[in-house]
Structures are given as structure tokens and as C-alpha cells.
Design a protein around this motif. Structure first.
Motif, PDB file in Angstrom:
ATOM      1  N   VAL A 132       0.833  -1.205   0.000  1.00  0.00           N
ATOM      2  CA  VAL A 132       0.000   0.000   0.000  1.00  0.00           C
ATOM      3  C   VAL A 132       0.874   1.263   0.000  1.00  0.00           C
ATOM      4  O   VAL A 132       0.631   2.203  -0.757  1.00  0.00           O
ATOM      5  N   GLU A 133       1.907   1.216   0.826  1.00  0.00           N
ATOM      6  CA  GLU A 133       2.830   2.343   0.928  1.00  0.00           C
ATOM      7  C   GLU A 133       3.554   2.593  -0.399  1.00  0.00           C
ATOM      8  O   GLU A 133       3.702   3.744  -0.830  1.00  0.00           O
ATOM      9  N   GLU A 134       3.988   1.498  -1.023  1.00  0.00           N
ATOM     10  CA  GLU A 134       4.687   1.613  -2.310  1.00  0.00           C
ATOM     11  C   GLU A 134       3.807   2.282  -3.362  1.00  0.00           C
ATOM     12  O   GLU A 134       4.262   3.150  -4.117  1.00  0.00           O
ATOM     13  N   ILE A 135       2.560   1.868  -3.387  1.00  0.00           N
ATOM     14  CA  ILE A 135       1.640   2.425  -4.377  1.00  0.00           C
ATOM     15  C   ILE A 135       1.386   3.901  -4.085  1.00  0.00           C
ATOM     16  O   ILE A 135       1.366   4.731  -4.997  1.00  0.00           O
ATOM     17  N   GLU A 136       1.254   4.214  -2.817  1.00  0.00           N
ATOM     18  CA  GLU A 136       1.040   5.600  -2.412  1.00  0.00           C
ATOM     19  C   GLU A 136       2.207   6.476  -2.893  1.00  0.00           C
ATOM     20  O   GLU A 136       2.007   7.578  -3.403  1.00  0.00           O
ATOM     21  N   GLN A 137       3.424   5.958  -2.731  1.00  0.00           N
ATOM     22  CA  GLN A 137       4.621   6.693  -3.168  1.00  0.00           C
ATOM     23  C   GLN A 137       4.647   6.908  -4.674  1.00  0.00           C
ATOM     24  O   GLN A 137       5.000   7.988  -5.152  1.00  0.00           O
ATOM     25  N   LEU A 138       4.261   5.853  -5.418  1.00  0.00           N
ATOM     26  CA  LEU A 138       4.241   5.978  -6.884  1.00  0.00           C
ATOM     27  C   LEU A 138       3.234   7.042  -7.327  1.00  0.00           C
ATOM     28  O   LEU A 138       3.506   7.823  -8.236  1.00  0.00           O
ATOM     29  N   LEU A 139       2.078   7.056  -6.662  1.00  0.00           N
ATOM     30  CA  LEU A 139       1.043   8.041  -7.014  1.00  0.00           C
ATOM     31  C   LEU A 139       1.576   9.455  -6.823  1.00  0.00           C
ATOM     32  O   LEU A 139       1.350  10.334  -7.649  1.00  0.00           O
ATOM     33  N   GLN A 140       2.304   9.636  -5.719  1.00  0.00           N
ATOM     34  CA  GLN A 140       2.887  10.958  -5.433  1.00  0.00           C
ATOM     35  C   GLN A 140       3.963  11.308  -6.443  1.00  0.00           C
ATOM     36  O   GLN A 140       3.967  12.392  -7.018  1.00  0.00           O
ATOM     37  N   GLU A 141       4.882  10.350  -6.640  1.00  0.00           N
ATOM     38  CA  GLU A 141       6.005  10.599  -7.544  1.00  0.00           C
ATOM     39  C   GLU A 141       5.542  10.986  -8.945  1.00  0.00           C
ATOM     40  O   GLU A 141       6.085  11.897  -9.560  1.00  0.00           O
ATOM     41  N   PHE A 142       4.527  10.299  -9.461  1.00  0.00           N
ATOM     42  CA  PHE A 142       4.084  10.564 -10.832  1.00  0.00           C
ATOM     43  C   PHE A 142       2.833  11.441 -10.882  1.00  0.00           C
ATOM     44  O   PHE A 142       2.233  11.598 -11.944  1.00  0.00           O
ATOM     45  N   GLU A 143       2.483  11.996  -9.748  1.00  0.00           N
ATOM     46  CA  GLU A 143       1.325  12.895  -9.658  1.00  0.00           C
ATOM     47  C   GLU A 143       0.107  12.320 -10.372  1.00  0.00           C
ATOM     48  O   GLU A 143      -0.476  12.944 -11.252  1.00  0.00           O
ATOM     49  N   LEU A 144      -0.224  11.096  -9.976  1.00  0.00           N
ATOM     50  CA  LEU A 144      -1.374  10.437 -10.590  1.00  0.00           C
ATOM     51  C   LEU A 144      -2.532  10.393  -9.616  1.00  0.00           C
ATOM     52  O   LEU A 144      -2.330  10.255  -8.403  1.00  0.00           O
ATOM     53  N   ASP A 145      -3.720  10.483 -10.169  1.00  0.00           N
ATOM     54  CA  ASP A 145      -4.914  10.322  -9.381  1.00  0.00           C
ATOM     55  C   ASP A 145      -5.072   8.829  -9.067  1.00  0.00           C
ATOM     56  O   ASP A 145      -4.937   8.002  -9.967  1.00  0.00           O
ATOM     57  N   ALA A 146      -5.347   8.492  -7.815  1.00  0.00           N
ATOM     58  CA  ALA A 146      -5.446   7.073  -7.438  1.00  0.00           C
ATOM     59  C   ALA A 146      -6.476   6.326  -8.283  1.00  0.00           C
ATOM     60  O   ALA A 146      -6.296   5.159  -8.610  1.00  0.00           O
ATOM     61  N   SER A 147      -7.547   7.049  -8.671  1.00  0.00           N
ATOM     62  CA  SER A 147      -8.612   6.369  -9.408  1.00  0.00           C
ATOM     63  C   SER A 147      -8.179   5.972 -10.816  1.00  0.00           C
ATOM     64  O   SER A 147      -8.894   5.235 -11.494  1.00  0.00           O
ATOM     65  N   SER A 148      -7.000   6.433 -11.274  1.00  0.00           N
ATOM     66  CA  SER A 148      -6.552   6.006 -12.603  1.00  0.00           C
ATOM     67  C   SER A 148      -5.751   4.706 -12.548  1.00  0.00           C
ATOM     68  O   SER A 148      -5.347   4.178 -13.568  1.00  0.00           O
ATOM     69  N   ILE A 149      -5.554   4.176 -11.335  1.00  0.00           N
ATOM     70  CA  ILE A 149      -4.865   2.890 -11.191  1.00  0.00           C
ATOM     71  C   ILE A 149      -5.882   1.820 -10.785  1.00  0.00           C
ATOM     72  O   ILE A 149      -6.607   1.964  -9.813  1.00  0.00           O
ATOM     73  N   LYS A 150      -5.909   0.745 -11.559  1.00  0.00           N
ATOM     74  CA  LYS A 150      -6.792  -0.376 -11.238  1.00  0.00           C
ATOM     75  C   LYS A 150      -5.945  -1.612 -11.038  1.00  0.00           C
ATOM     76  O   LYS A 150      -5.143  -1.951 -11.894  1.00  0.00           O
ATOM     77  N   LEU A 151      -6.111  -2.237  -9.899  1.00  0.00           N
ATOM     78  CA  LEU A 151      -5.323  -3.439  -9.615  1.00  0.00           C
ATOM     79  C   LEU A 151      -6.166  -4.677  -9.866  1.00  0.00           C
ATOM     80  O   LEU A 151      -7.321  -4.750  -9.441  1.00  0.00           O
TER      81      LEU A 151
END
Ligand code: C2E
Ligand code: MG
Ligand code: MG
Ligand code: MG
Length: 282
Positions: A132-151
Motif C-alpha cells: 500500500v505504501e509503495e503504491i502511495e509513493q508511486l502516485l505521489q512521484e508521478f502525480e497520478l490520481d489514485a482512481s486512474s490505477i486499477k489493480l
């Protein structure tokens, strides 16, 4: 006696089995180096809206270009990666690549900000405490909206330990990530459990899609899955759509999205960029 032992050895020793073990060991050794040697890459398969045919996003799929053996299918090396734990690194690589690529498409094509990306998660990755933490970091790093990632997670990965799964899924959900069940209908999931998990999307396995235009029973199964999803507030993606007739049936069933060779195979990021450029203004 030595003679008896010799006999036993002949029973246990099997050249084919031995060769297979050696090959597997070699594959594992090679896989350990694959990331460092940049032999792994990610390709992207468009997912389209059934109603409009427009691309809504992509599924990221890993590929391995082996220096001697050529292209190796994930069906062959993902199981080895799972068994050896290498899937953790591979999964991190695919997640990072996918986020970086999606960010590029969002920047290069501002009119396609709504495009999302699906990333497959293996069971092992799914039970990593730092996921969860890793994904949170990626979202921040690439300035992506969480809703654009689907797992995408399989039923078996969830059912391997349902309580732990519920906790992690809830954390991802709280982040704003969308959650999909991959290959729905092929695993051992209990329908009774389904509503306990914060799932957004059911992906109907391609074994069901395959014959929906010819087989009444298959059609009935897909219809039941669509109805189930509706009642649970989930959307539905049909996998493996290859013919126009299958698409016609999916439209009648009001399936939301589709993915398959009818629209496109998985393509390199460059080819997807060309595809998006060709759709500008349309
Ligand atoms: P999946 O997640 O169910 O992915 C869909 C697979 O179906 C892909 O195979 C895709 O190329 C194939 N496919 C798509 N449309 C059609 C069609 O119309 N007809 C047919 N016959 N096939 C179609 P691929 O890329 O070989 O991947 C196989 C499986 O390997 C994936 O199934 C997934 O379980 C796993 N996989 C792939 N990439 C990753 C990854 O990055 N991480 C993990 N954990 N697993 C991955
Ligand atoms: Mg998938
Ligand atoms: Mg699938
Ligand atoms: Mg599959």
C-alpha cells in the motif's frame, strides 16, 4: 544391497524430470538477472467501452525478451517468479513502469486524462505489508490520481487468506485505487464472500466470452455475471473478445467494457502513443 539400491535409483531417477528441473533452475537464474539486464518490458492492451468503442484504459502485461530463448510468455515465467519470490521485484517494476507511462500519456495527450491503467497483482505481492505504501509513493512521484490505477487480483489470491485480503483491499480502496477481480468465474471464490470485499470491477474470463455467440449456456453464465455485478454495484469487463458477434452479444447484455484481439493485442508504449495520436480530435 547395492543391487537393490541400484534398482530403486532406476525407479526414482527420471531423465525427463531431471531435465525439467535443470531447465527450471536455469530459468530462475536467468530471471534473477532479467530486470538488471533490462530484458523485461511492459506492453499495453487497450480496454474499450462496449457502448462507444472508445478506449477507456489499458492493461499492463509483462514480457520477457530472453537473449537466447526469445520472447517468453508470462504464463511460463510468472509461476516461476511466484515460487522464487522474484515476483516481488517484477511486480514493483511493472507497477513503476505502468505509472510512469500513464503519466506520460496524460501529459502528452491532455484530452485523454481519463485513461486508466490496470496492473496485475500476484498473490505473493498482494500479501506484502509494504504494498500500500509503495503504491502511495508511486502516485505521489508521478502525480497520478489514485482512481486512474486499477489493480487486478484473482479470486484464488483473495481466497488464500480472505481476512488479510479484506484488510489490504480496504486500505487500497481508502487510497482511491480501483480493484478488479481478474479471470472471474475460474477460481474458487465463494459468491457469498464477494460482497465482503470492496471490489469495483469483475473481469469475465475469456473462457466464458469465447462461446457466448454460439452457446446458450455460456451466454447465460455471462448474463448472470453481469446481473450479479450490477446488483453489487460493480462494473464488468469481458476479456478475450475476438469476434464482432461476441461484441454484439456483450452490447445486448450491457456489459460495460471489453478487451481482446478484436480491438487490439497488447502493444508497445510507442505504438499506443501512435494509436492515441491517431484518435486526437475524434
Ligand atoms: P490476464 O491478466 O488474464 O491477462 C489477459 C491475457 O489474455 C493476456 O495474456 C492477453 O494478451 C491475453 N488476451 C487478451 N485478449 C485476448 C484475446 O482476444 N484472445 C486471447 N486468446 N488472449 C487474449 P498474457 O499477456 O500472455 O498474460 C497471461 C497472464 O500472465 C495474465 O493473464 C496474468 O495472469 C499474467 N501476467 C501478465 N503480466 C503480469 C504482471 O505484470 N504481473 C502478474 N502478476 N501477472 C501477469
Ligand atoms: Mg489481468
Ligand atoms: Mg484476466
Ligand atoms: Mg487470464
Amino acid at each position: 544391497s547395492a543391487k537393490e539400491q541400484g534398482k530403486a535409483w532406476h525407479i526414482v531417477f527420471d531423465q525427463t524430470m531431471y531435465d525439467r528441473a535443470v531447465a527450471l533452475l536455469q530459468l530462475e537464474t536467468d530471471l534473477r538477472w532479467a530486470i538488471a539486464r533490462q530484458e523485461l518490458r511492459v506492453v499495453y492492451q487497450p480496454i474499450v467501452s462496449v457502448a462507444t468503442g472508445k478506449i477507456t484504459g489499458f492493461e499492463a502485461l509483462v514480457r520477457w525478451q530472453h537473449p537466447e530463448r526469445g520472447l517468453i510468455s508470462p504464463a511460463e515465467f510468472i509461476p516461476v517468479a511466484e515460487e522464487t519470490g522474484l515476483i516481488i521485484q517484477i511486480g514493483q517494476f511493472v507497477l513503476r513502469e505502468s505509472c510512469q507511462q500513464l503519466k506520460r500519456w496524460h501529459s502528452d495527450f491532455p484530452q485523454f486524462q481519463y485513461l486508466s491503467i490496470n496492473v496485475n497483482l500476484s498473490g505473493k505481492q498482494f500479501s506484502q505489508p509494504c504494498l500500500v505504501e509503495e503504491i502511495e509513493q508511486l502516485l505521489q512521484e508521478f502525480e497520478l490520481d489514485a482512481s486512474s490505477i486499477k489493480l487486478e487480483i484473482t479470486e484464488s489470491a483473495i481466497m488464500a487468506s480472505p481476512e488479510q485480503a479484506a484488510t489490504i483491499l480496504q486500505q487500497l480502496k481508502t487510497l482511491g485505487i480501483k480493484l478488479c477481480i481478474d479471470d472471474f468465474g475460474t477460481g474458487y471464490s465463494s459468491l457469498a464472500y464477494l460482497h465482503c470485499f470492496p471490489i469495483d470491477v469483475l473481469k469475465i474470463d475469456r473462457s466464458f466470452t469465447k462461446r457466448i455467440d454460439r452457446d446458450g449456456e455460456q451466454l447465460a453464465i455471462v448474463r448472470a455475471i453481469v446481473t450479479l455485478a450490477r446488483n453489487l454495484g460493480m462494473s464488468v469487463v469481458a476479456e478475450g473478445v475476438e469476434t464482432v458477434n461476441q461484441l454484439v452479444q456483450l452490447r445486448l447484455l450491457e456489459c460495460d467494457q471489453a478487451q481482446g484481439y478484436l480491438f487490439s493485442t497488447a502493444l508497445s508504449d510507442d505504438k499506443i502513443s501512435l494509436l492515441l495520436a491517431s484518435k486526437l480530435g475524434s
